[in-house]
Scaffold this active site. Sequence first.
Site, PDB file in Angstrom:
ATOM      1  CE1 TYR A  60      -4.106  -1.867   5.068  1.00 38.13           C
ATOM      2  CE2 TYR A  60      -3.407   0.393   4.721  1.00 38.13           C
ATOM      3  CZ  TYR A  60      -3.819  -0.825   4.210  1.00 38.13           C
ATOM      4  OH  TYR A  60      -3.948  -1.004   2.857  1.00 38.13           O
ATOM      5  CB  SER A  96      -0.875   0.001   1.253  1.00 34.14           C
ATOM      6  OG  SER A  96      -1.515   1.249   1.388  1.00 34.14           O
TER       7      SER A  96
HETATM    8  P1  NAD Z   1     -10.976  -6.590  -0.823  1.00 36.41           P
HETATM    9  O1  NAD Z   1     -11.529  -6.569   0.549  1.00 36.41           O
HETATM   10  O2  NAD Z   1     -11.926  -6.397  -1.948  1.00 36.41           O
HETATM   11  O3  NAD Z   1     -10.195  -7.943  -1.020  1.00 36.41           O
HETATM   12  C1  NAD Z   1      -9.393  -8.510  -0.009  1.00 36.41           C
HETATM   13  C2  NAD Z   1      -9.651 -10.003   0.022  1.00 36.41           C
HETATM   14  O4  NAD Z   1      -8.794 -10.580   0.996  1.00 36.41           O
HETATM   15  C3  NAD Z   1     -11.072 -10.356   0.430  1.00 36.41           C
HETATM   16  O5  NAD Z   1     -11.683 -11.181  -0.528  1.00 36.41           O
HETATM   17  C4  NAD Z   1     -10.914 -11.047   1.771  1.00 36.41           C
HETATM   18  O6  NAD Z   1     -11.859 -12.071   1.987  1.00 36.41           O
HETATM   19  C5  NAD Z   1      -9.507 -11.588   1.669  1.00 36.41           C
HETATM   20  N1  NAD Z   1      -8.926 -11.845   2.974  1.00 36.41           N
HETATM   21  C6  NAD Z   1      -8.985 -11.084   4.081  1.00 36.41           C
HETATM   22  N2  NAD Z   1      -8.364 -11.681   5.093  1.00 36.41           N
HETATM   23  C7  NAD Z   1      -7.874 -12.837   4.637  1.00 36.41           C
HETATM   24  C8  NAD Z   1      -7.137 -13.899   5.218  1.00 36.41           C
HETATM   25  N3  NAD Z   1      -6.793 -13.887   6.495  1.00 36.41           N
HETATM   26  N4  NAD Z   1      -6.806 -14.952   4.424  1.00 36.41           N
HETATM   27  C9  NAD Z   1      -7.183 -14.972   3.136  1.00 36.41           C
HETATM   28  N5  NAD Z   1      -7.898 -14.013   2.545  1.00 36.41           N
HETATM   29  C10 NAD Z   1      -8.231 -12.949   3.284  1.00 36.41           C
HETATM   30  O7  NAD Z   1      -9.836  -5.496  -0.842  1.00 36.41           O
HETATM   31  P2  NAD Z   1      -8.897  -4.988  -2.036  1.00 36.41           P
HETATM   32  O8  NAD Z   1      -9.095  -3.544  -2.146  1.00 36.41           O
HETATM   33  O9  NAD Z   1      -9.030  -5.828  -3.215  1.00 36.41           O
HETATM   34  O10 NAD Z   1      -7.476  -5.202  -1.344  1.00 36.41           O
HETATM   35  C11 NAD Z   1      -6.503  -6.078  -1.789  1.00 36.41           C
HETATM   36  C12 NAD Z   1      -5.154  -5.685  -1.219  1.00 36.41           C
HETATM   37  O11 NAD Z   1      -4.827  -4.377  -1.648  1.00 36.41           O
HETATM   38  C13 NAD Z   1      -5.099  -5.658   0.293  1.00 36.41           C
HETATM   39  O12 NAD Z   1      -3.881  -6.196   0.747  1.00 36.41           O
HETATM   40  C14 NAD Z   1      -5.156  -4.183   0.607  1.00 36.41           C
HETATM   41  O13 NAD Z   1      -4.537  -3.849   1.825  1.00 36.41           O
HETATM   42  C15 NAD Z   1      -4.389  -3.607  -0.559  1.00 36.41           C
HETATM   43  N6  NAD Z   1      -4.693  -2.192  -0.787  1.00 36.41           N
HETATM   44  C16 NAD Z   1      -5.936  -1.798  -1.185  1.00 36.41           C
HETATM   45  C17 NAD Z   1      -6.188  -0.469  -1.377  1.00 36.41           C
HETATM   46  C18 NAD Z   1      -7.524   0.013  -1.822  1.00 36.41           C
HETATM   47  O14 NAD Z   1      -7.718   1.225  -1.825  1.00 36.41           O
HETATM   48  N7  NAD Z   1      -8.458  -0.834  -2.176  1.00 36.41           N
HETATM   49  C19 NAD Z   1      -5.178   0.460  -1.161  1.00 36.41           C
HETATM   50  C20 NAD Z   1      -3.948   0.036  -0.740  1.00 36.41           C
HETATM   51  C21 NAD Z   1      -3.704  -1.306  -0.565  1.00 36.41           C
END
Ligand code: NAD
Length: 700
Positions: A590, A577
């Site tokens: 986080y 991130s």
């Molecule tokens: P999302 O919630 O749509 O997807 C995350 C997925 O991870 C979910 O399907 C959830 O069920 C799964 N998950 C959570 N805990 C878990 C575990 N213990 N074991 C296995 N699966 C697990 O979110 P996203 O936006 O697609 O995020 C994906 C990645 O991107 C994350 O690591 C998040 O921190 C990072 N990220 C997202 C953003 C954003 O703005 N969306 C920004 C920076 C970083």
Amino acid sequence: MAKTPAANRLESLWNDAKAASMSEADKLLYRSNLLGSDKRVTNYGGGNTSAKVMEQDPLSGELTEVLWVKGSGGDIGSMKMEGFSTLYMDKLRALKGKYRGVEFEDEMVGYLPHCTFNLNPRAASIDTPLHAYVPRKHVDHVHSDAIIAIAASVNSRDLTKEIFGNEIGWLPWRKPGYELGLWLEKLATENPQMRGAILESHGLFTWADDAKDCYQTTLEIINKAAAWLETKTAGKPAFGGVRKPTLPPEERRAIAARLMPVIRGLISKDRHKVGHFDDQPAVLEFVGSQMLETLAPLGTSCPDHFLRTKIRPLVVDFDPSKPDLAATIASLPKAAEDYRADYAAYYDRCKHDNSPALRDPNAVVWLVPGVGMITFALDKATARISGEFYVNAINVMRGASGVSTYQGLPEQEAFDIEYWLLEEAKLQRMPKPKSLAGRVALVTGGAGGIGSATAERMLKEGACVILADIDGKAAEDVAAGMAKVFGPDVVRSVAMNVTIESDVIAAYANAAAEYGGIDILVSNAGIASSAPIEDTTLALWNRNMDILSTGYFLVSREAFKLLRAQGIGGSVVFVASKNGLAASPNASAYCTAKAAEIHLARCLALEGAEAGIRVNVVNPDAVLRGSKIWSGEWLDQRASTYKTDKEGLEEMYRQRSMLKRSVLPEDIAEGIYFLASDLSAKSTGNILNIDAGNVQAFTR
Ligand code: NAD
């Protein structure tokens, strides 16, 4: 373990009411689909069908006889009307005047386009003369296991006579082509009572003057052969009886999961291959049998079988009665090398001056006593289908060895088919492989916004993808949607909590048994949390650390083990991130966990480099659309902090970015794809920010 007689019998599925309004061409398609949809009638892509139909010539307006025959490529079970080529019968007959004899038969293929009716662009197949010259309106050619069992017996001529009397003729082995077309014509013309013929080591031709009759004749002849085989082999143990015990299902799969990555590494040095594991009863019966050692080296008989499976399988040195998996794994490099040397020697013995160059000399089929069959190919569907073909070959060997002595095709004949210039031309026409063809990716958090967009991007590039998510049902649903678009072979889902060691280990074992291993790990599973430091509970802190730091450690440690077992490099991409680089208020747990991810990636880049394992990071920021993170508490907290709603937040983040653009899951997926693929083959330890520009996150 053979099928029971009743279950083996083919029933006619012909529907008179349905067929009544069909044209002859429609009926041909109907019959072809009915025949090809039952794998007991013919193997995938095997066989062809035809009808001679009176059509109006587009130029003269006069009626002329046209051969509708399945064109080159495709499968009669799933083909559509455009799969047929159409040729003028009078021109096909006129070709006889061009024939210079058997040594020139291949040049006849070049004349076929001159016989095209109605500018049909579908290329005519090599088998066209076999259909054209049989003096009957409808002709079926299929590769039924029961028939090939007769055809691959040393005394197949006598057996054909014994089973069918004068109604089915017999022709000695001859590779498909113009000459064989003339042989069939002669046989059918001189024996008007015949309803078809068995071709030695190959398959069945049947004919009739009516579409339904032809279909029913095909079924009847196959049923007769199957019933005869069943009667003759009743009470006899298949393949001379059991020699080695069959291990229990979980043990078989666990052993396959250990062997497949090693095999994959040994045979993927030039191009990556994907594996398939099959332990159906027919396979287990064969690999545990007395005759395994004698039958396997004889090779397969029907050309379709060995084109898919290579002439013979590799029998892995494993004894299920005294399992020593470490010794078996240690034996694999030499076994693979010996197979390659044997194959190269076969090529040298049989090649002609104008033969195409030696092709991939690696084994396709690996038989493991007590465990099952492992097949490898450049893509999953081909690996699976190659396995299906070897099951056909097993069925053939069971039948033939039960009633006679099984014979493979003579080596030179097999070579002449395998390295046939016409076959080579087909291979040359194949489209260039996609950039991730043969690669396997495991995406954690695969059910989420960024994870599913990434999976889709990789599937488009030809990869196989495993969606791993704590929400197994959601992952299954996403995978089912992708299977509809990309086909069921290339996508799998697995329930896996990245914080539970045993879950992670099991998910990789599953990946190994499903596809043979992995090449790409996208460590993406995640959550978001927000709280001032004083309000950050230990539980919240640990939750962030568990999922984002420990979880990333566990999935990459297990990925490294698998990648090292394969020994063909790999690519790990961490989805961290912007907050791992830029401090953010009220999100210390986080941010700190994300920073740990980024540093872990750098450490792993250092450790993995000598094994060709690259490790890079993508940093997204503010990807609201599609993300589940942005639908729960995190959204509420952020929205209330900025006193707006989801749309307002997206607009706010857009305005905050340097480029004034929203960041979408597809944008992150594109970056992940770049780092996962060979496009970035010379990058490791890197960080790619995909955040529409944020000065705080500039790396330095
Ligand atoms: P999302 O919630 O749509 O997807 C995350 C997925 O991870 C979910 O399907 C959830 O069920 C799964 N998950 C959570 N805990 C878990 C575990 N213990 N074991 C296995 N699966 C697990 O979110 P996203 O936006 O697609 O995020 C994906 C990645 O991107 C994350 O690591 C998040 O921190 C990072 N990220 C997202 C953003 C954003 O703005 N969306 C920004 C920076 C970083």
